[in-house]
Design a protein around this motif. Structure first.
Motif, PDB file in Angstrom:
ATOM      1  N   SER A  84      -3.852   6.559  -5.567  1.00 48.87           N
ATOM      2  CA  SER A  84      -3.174   6.769  -4.279  1.00 48.87           C
ATOM      3  C   SER A  84      -3.197   8.225  -3.842  1.00 48.87           C
ATOM      4  O   SER A  84      -2.891   8.533  -2.688  1.00 48.87           O
ATOM      5  N   ARG A  85      -3.551   9.120  -4.750  1.00 49.64           N
ATOM      6  CA  ARG A  85      -3.710  10.532  -4.368  1.00 49.64           C
ATOM      7  C   ARG A  85      -5.099  10.803  -3.792  1.00 49.64           C
ATOM      8  O   ARG A  85      -5.326  11.849  -3.174  1.00 49.64           O
ATOM      9  N   GLY A 133       0.809  -1.208   0.000  1.00 49.73           N
ATOM     10  CA  GLY A 133       0.000   0.000   0.000  1.00 49.73           C
ATOM     11  C   GLY A 133       0.842   1.257   0.000  1.00 49.73           C
ATOM     12  O   GLY A 133       2.071   1.222  -0.029  1.00 49.73           O
ATOM     13  N   GLY A 134       0.139   2.376   0.038  1.00 47.92           N
ATOM     14  CA  GLY A 134       0.816   3.660   0.103  1.00 47.92           C
ATOM     15  C   GLY A 134      -0.108   4.778  -0.304  1.00 47.92           C
ATOM     16  O   GLY A 134      -1.169   4.546  -0.885  1.00 47.92           O
ATOM     17  N   ALA A 135       0.302   5.995   0.012  1.00 44.94           N
ATOM     18  CA  ALA A 135      -0.436   7.190  -0.368  1.00 44.94           C
ATOM     19  C   ALA A 135       0.485   8.093  -1.173  1.00 44.94           C
ATOM     20  O   ALA A 135       1.700   8.129  -0.940  1.00 44.94           O
ATOM     21  N   ASP A 136      -0.098   8.803  -2.144  1.00 44.73           N
ATOM     22  CA  ASP A 136       0.661   9.727  -2.981  1.00 44.73           C
ATOM     23  C   ASP A 136       1.874   9.036  -3.602  1.00 44.73           C
ATOM     24  O   ASP A 136       3.000   9.536  -3.564  1.00 44.73           O
ATOM     25  N   VAL A 137       1.626   7.888  -4.200  1.00 46.19           N
ATOM     26  CA  VAL A 137       2.681   7.074  -4.804  1.00 46.19           C
ATOM     27  C   VAL A 137       3.009   7.635  -6.185  1.00 46.19           C
ATOM     28  O   VAL A 137       2.110   7.996  -6.954  1.00 46.19           O
ATOM     29  N   ASP A 197      -6.405  -4.407  -1.872  1.00 46.72           N
ATOM     30  CA  ASP A 197      -7.237  -3.581  -2.745  1.00 46.72           C
ATOM     31  C   ASP A 197      -7.205  -4.133  -4.168  1.00 46.72           C
ATOM     32  O   ASP A 197      -6.173  -4.630  -4.640  1.00 46.72           O
ATOM     33  N   TRP A 237      -7.003   8.036  -2.202  1.00 47.20           N
ATOM     34  CA  TRP A 237      -7.155   7.129  -1.061  1.00 47.20           C
ATOM     35  C   TRP A 237      -5.780   6.622  -0.650  1.00 47.20           C
ATOM     36  O   TRP A 237      -4.878   6.547  -1.493  1.00 47.20           O
ATOM     37  N   ARG A 238      -5.634   6.216   0.587  1.00 46.79           N
ATOM     38  CA  ARG A 238      -4.457   5.449   0.974  1.00 46.79           C
ATOM     39  C   ARG A 238      -4.703   4.009   0.550  1.00 46.79           C
ATOM     40  O   ARG A 238      -5.625   3.357   1.038  1.00 46.79           O
ATOM     41  N   LEU A 239      -3.924   3.517  -0.375  1.00 46.68           N
ATOM     42  CA  LEU A 239      -4.082   2.152  -0.864  1.00 46.68           C
ATOM     43  C   LEU A 239      -3.462   1.179   0.126  1.00 46.68           C
ATOM     44  O   LEU A 239      -2.488   1.497   0.814  1.00 46.68           O
ATOM     45  N   GLU A 240      -4.039  -0.033   0.179  1.00 45.61           N
ATOM     46  CA  GLU A 240      -3.576  -1.046   1.116  1.00 45.61           C
ATOM     47  C   GLU A 240      -3.522  -2.406   0.434  1.00 45.61           C
ATOM     48  O   GLU A 240      -4.202  -2.632  -0.580  1.00 45.61           O
TER      49      GLU A 240
END
Length: 202
Positions: free
Chosen positions: A159-160, A65-69, A168, A162-165
Motif C-alpha cells: 500500500s506504500r 482498499g487504501g494507501a499507506d495502510v 486486488d 500502490w493504492r490498493l483496491e
C-alpha cells in the motif's frame, strides 16, 4: 479482479534455494489480471520455454482498499484467501536477470496464475501447511508461519507503493522445493483451512 501483485523470495529456505539469505524488504512484481485461471480449468503449457516451474502460494484477496495502510490495519482490507500457483518460465527469468532486464515475459504470461476458489476469512491469517504435488508426488511442503514477511506486513508495504483496491490479489511467496513441470503433469496445491487447487498442463 483488478491487479495481481506477487512477492518474491518470502520464505527463508526458498530465498537460500534461489541464492539469497537476507531479510530484505519484500519486493514485488506483477501479473496481468487475465493471467489468473479460475478453478477447474486446464492450463496450456506456454510457448518459448524449456523450463516451466511451479511455485505454490497463499493468495490474499482484498475486499477493501487504501494507501499507506499501517500493519495494524492491514488485515482489515482482507476479504479472504486462496491457493495459487505462480507459474514461471525459469529459463526466460534467468536470462532476464543476467541482462538486468524486467521479468514480464517470465512471470506475466497467459494463464500463469491458476488459483482456487477464494475462501472468505476474518481475523488472523491462515497458519497451516502449504503443499504442492506433481502427479500426486509432494514437491513442496512447508508452514505458512515460515514466511519472512507476514500477510499484514506485505499488505502494508504494497500500500506504500500502490493504492490498493477491492479485487486486488496478492501472491505472498513460495516455500522451497520449486521445480519443473511438463505437458501432461497434474499439479495440485493445498493450504490447510483454505482449499485445494488442481490443474493439468496441456
Amino acid at each position: 479482479m483488478r491487479r495481481v501483485l506477487c512477492v518474491g523470495r518470502n520464505y527463508a529456505a526458498h530465498r537460500r534455494e534461489m541464492g539469497g539469505d537476507d531479510r530484505d524488504p519484500p519486493f514485488f512484481f506483477a501479473k496481468p489480471a487475465d493471467a489468473v485461471v479460475p478453478p477447474g480449468g486446464q492450463v496450456a503449457f506456454p510457448p518459448k520455454t524449456q523450463n516451466l516451474h511451479y511455485e505454490v502460494e497463499l493468495v490474499v484477496a482484498l475486499g477493501a482498499g487504501g494507501a499507506d495502510v499501517s500493519v495494524g490495519r492491514a488485515l482489515d482490507l482482507v476479504l479472504g484467501y486462496a491457493v495459487g500457483v505462480d507459474l514461471t518460465r525459469r529459463d526466460l527469468q534467468s536470462a532476464a536477470k543476467d541482462k538486468g532486464q524486467p521479468w514480464e515475459a517470465a512471470k506475466g504470461f497467459d494463464a500463469s496464475a491458476p488459483i482456487s476458489a477464494i475462501r472468505r476469512w476474518a481475523g488472523a491469517p491462515p497458519q497451516g501447511r502449504i503443499r504442492l504435488s506433481v502427479n500426486d508426488e509432494i514437491r513442496q511442503d512447508a508452514a505458512l508461519g515460515e514466511m519472512i514477511w507476514n500477510v499484514a506486513e506485505i499488505i502494508a508495504e504494497a500500500s506504500r507503493l500502490w493504492r490498493l483496491e477491492p479485487g486486488d490479489l496478492i501472491f505472498t511467496g513460495t516455500p522451497e522445493g520449486v521445480g519443473p513441470v511438463v505437458r501432461g503433469d497434474r499439479v495440485g496445491g493445498e493450504i490447510d483451512g483454505v482449499g485445494r487447487l488442481v490443474f493439468q498442463l496441456i
